[in-house]
Motif scaffolding. Sequence first.
Motif, PDB file in Angstrom:
ATOM      1  N   GLU A 291       0.819  -1.215   0.000  1.00  0.00           N
ATOM      2  CA  GLU A 291       0.000   0.000   0.000  1.00  0.00           C
ATOM      3  C   GLU A 291       0.852   1.263   0.000  1.00  0.00           C
ATOM      4  OE1 GLU A 291      -2.907  -0.439   3.130  1.00  0.00           O
ATOM      5  OE2 GLU A 291      -3.750  -2.219   2.180  1.00  0.00           O
ATOM      6  N   GLN A 292       1.945   1.206  -0.768  1.00  0.00           N
ATOM      7  CA  GLN A 292       2.789   2.360  -1.001  1.00  0.00           C
ATOM      8  C   GLN A 292       2.450   2.895  -2.384  1.00  0.00           C
ATOM      9  OE1 GLN A 292       6.274  -0.093  -0.409  1.00  0.00           O
ATOM     10  NE2 GLN A 292       6.834   1.109   1.398  1.00  0.00           N
ATOM     11  N   TYR A 293       2.412   4.209  -2.506  1.00  0.00           N
ATOM     12  CA  TYR A 293       2.007   4.847  -3.748  1.00  0.00           C
ATOM     13  C   TYR A 293       3.196   5.387  -4.523  1.00  0.00           C
ATOM     14  CZ  TYR A 293      -2.758   4.771  -1.958  1.00  0.00           C
ATOM     15  OH  TYR A 293      -3.980   4.371  -1.480  1.00  0.00           O
ATOM     16  N   SER A 294       3.014   5.491  -5.821  1.00  0.00           N
ATOM     17  CA  SER A 294       3.989   6.102  -6.708  1.00  0.00           C
ATOM     18  C   SER A 294       3.244   6.553  -7.957  1.00  0.00           C
ATOM     19  CB  SER A 294       5.085   5.097  -7.062  1.00  0.00           C
ATOM     20  OG  SER A 294       6.138   5.745  -7.758  1.00  0.00           O
TER      21      SER A 294
ATOM     22  N   VAL B  45      -4.559   2.838  -9.306  1.00  0.00           N
ATOM     23  CA  VAL B  45      -5.664   3.094  -8.388  1.00  0.00           C
ATOM     24  C   VAL B  45      -6.817   3.796  -9.102  1.00  0.00           C
ATOM     25  CG1 VAL B  45      -4.167   3.192  -6.367  1.00  0.00           C
ATOM     26  CG2 VAL B  45      -4.768   5.307  -7.533  1.00  0.00           C
ATOM     27  N   GLY B  46      -6.650   4.045 -10.412  1.00  0.00           N
ATOM     28  CA  GLY B  46      -7.706   4.672 -11.190  1.00  0.00           C
ATOM     29  C   GLY B  46      -7.578   6.171 -11.331  1.00  0.00           C
ATOM     30  N   VAL B  47      -6.464   6.729 -10.876  1.00  0.00           N
ATOM     31  CA  VAL B  47      -6.228   8.165 -10.997  1.00  0.00           C
ATOM     32  C   VAL B  47      -5.181   8.366 -12.088  1.00  0.00           C
ATOM     33  CG1 VAL B  47      -5.390  10.228  -9.827  1.00  0.00           C
ATOM     34  CG2 VAL B  47      -6.764   8.554  -8.574  1.00  0.00           C
TER      35      VAL B  47
ATOM     36  N   GLN C 117       1.728  16.690 -11.507  1.00  0.00           N
ATOM     37  CA  GLN C 117       1.344  17.400 -10.289  1.00  0.00           C
ATOM     38  C   GLN C 117      -0.015  16.940  -9.768  1.00  0.00           C
ATOM     39  OE1 GLN C 117       3.577  19.449  -8.622  1.00  0.00           O
ATOM     40  NE2 GLN C 117       2.092  18.959  -7.020  1.00  0.00           N
ATOM     41  N   THR C 118      -0.955  16.678 -10.662  1.00  0.00           N
ATOM     42  CA  THR C 118      -2.269  16.171 -10.254  1.00  0.00           C
ATOM     43  C   THR C 118      -2.113  14.852  -9.508  1.00  0.00           C
ATOM     44  OG1 THR C 118      -3.387  17.275 -12.078  1.00  0.00           O
ATOM     45  CG2 THR C 118      -4.511  15.359 -11.110  1.00  0.00           C
ATOM     46  N   CYS C 119      -1.278  13.969 -10.046  1.00  0.00           N
ATOM     47  CA  CYS C 119      -1.071  12.664  -9.416  1.00  0.00           C
ATOM     48  C   CYS C 119      -0.359  12.803  -8.074  1.00  0.00           C
ATOM     49  CB  CYS C 119      -0.294  11.750 -10.347  1.00  0.00           C
ATOM     50  SG  CYS C 119      -1.244  11.264 -11.808  1.00  0.00           S
ATOM     51  N   LEU C 120       0.662  13.662  -8.024  1.00  0.00           N
ATOM     52  CA  LEU C 120       1.371  13.868  -6.760  1.00  0.00           C
ATOM     53  C   LEU C 120       0.465  14.502  -5.712  1.00  0.00           C
ATOM     54  CD1 LEU C 120       4.843  15.066  -8.095  1.00  0.00           C
ATOM     55  CD2 LEU C 120       4.260  12.807  -7.144  1.00  0.00           C
TER      56      LEU C 120
ATOM     57  N   GLU D 170      -0.501  12.930  -2.042  1.00  0.00           N
ATOM     58  CA  GLU D 170      -0.323  13.700  -0.805  1.00  0.00           C
ATOM     59  C   GLU D 170      -1.607  13.750   0.013  1.00  0.00           C
ATOM     60  OE1 GLU D 170       0.981  18.163   0.696  1.00  0.00           O
ATOM     61  OE2 GLU D 170       1.466  17.528  -1.339  1.00  0.00           O
ATOM     62  N   GLN D 171      -2.746  13.858  -0.634  1.00  0.00           N
ATOM     63  CA  GLN D 171      -4.024  13.938   0.068  1.00  0.00           C
ATOM     64  C   GLN D 171      -4.518  12.587   0.565  1.00  0.00           C
ATOM     65  OE1 GLN D 171      -6.665  15.779  -2.743  1.00  0.00           O
ATOM     66  NE2 GLN D 171      -5.560  17.715  -2.719  1.00  0.00           N
ATOM     67  N   ASN D 172      -4.104  11.494  -0.075  1.00  0.00           N
ATOM     68  CA  ASN D 172      -4.678  10.184   0.228  1.00  0.00           C
ATOM     69  C   ASN D 172      -3.750   9.215   0.943  1.00  0.00           C
ATOM     70  OD1 ASN D 172      -7.500  10.030  -1.159  1.00  0.00           O
ATOM     71  ND2 ASN D 172      -6.169  11.189  -2.524  1.00  0.00           N
TER      72      ASN D 172
END
Length: 66
Positions: A15-18, A33-35, A40-43, A47-49
């Motif tokens: 459950e680590q993001y990149s 994850v569907g995003v 910048q949108t992805c980063l 940061e929010q999730n």
Amino acid sequence: MTDAINFFVVINDEEQYSISPTHLPMPAGWRSVGVEGDKQTCLDWIEQNWTDMRPASLRRRMSTSA
């Protein structure tokens, strides 16, 4: 040039993001994850999730020992 590249937000089994460029194959061990969007949108989404940066296995161990 990098502004024109779109990315996926990806997550692994811990459950680590990149992020991963959409024009490349999905890295082994990661899934989307569907995003999708610019870097910048992805980063910003990460940061929010991603509120607990500890790996999932560590969180599970800590919750069973508590």
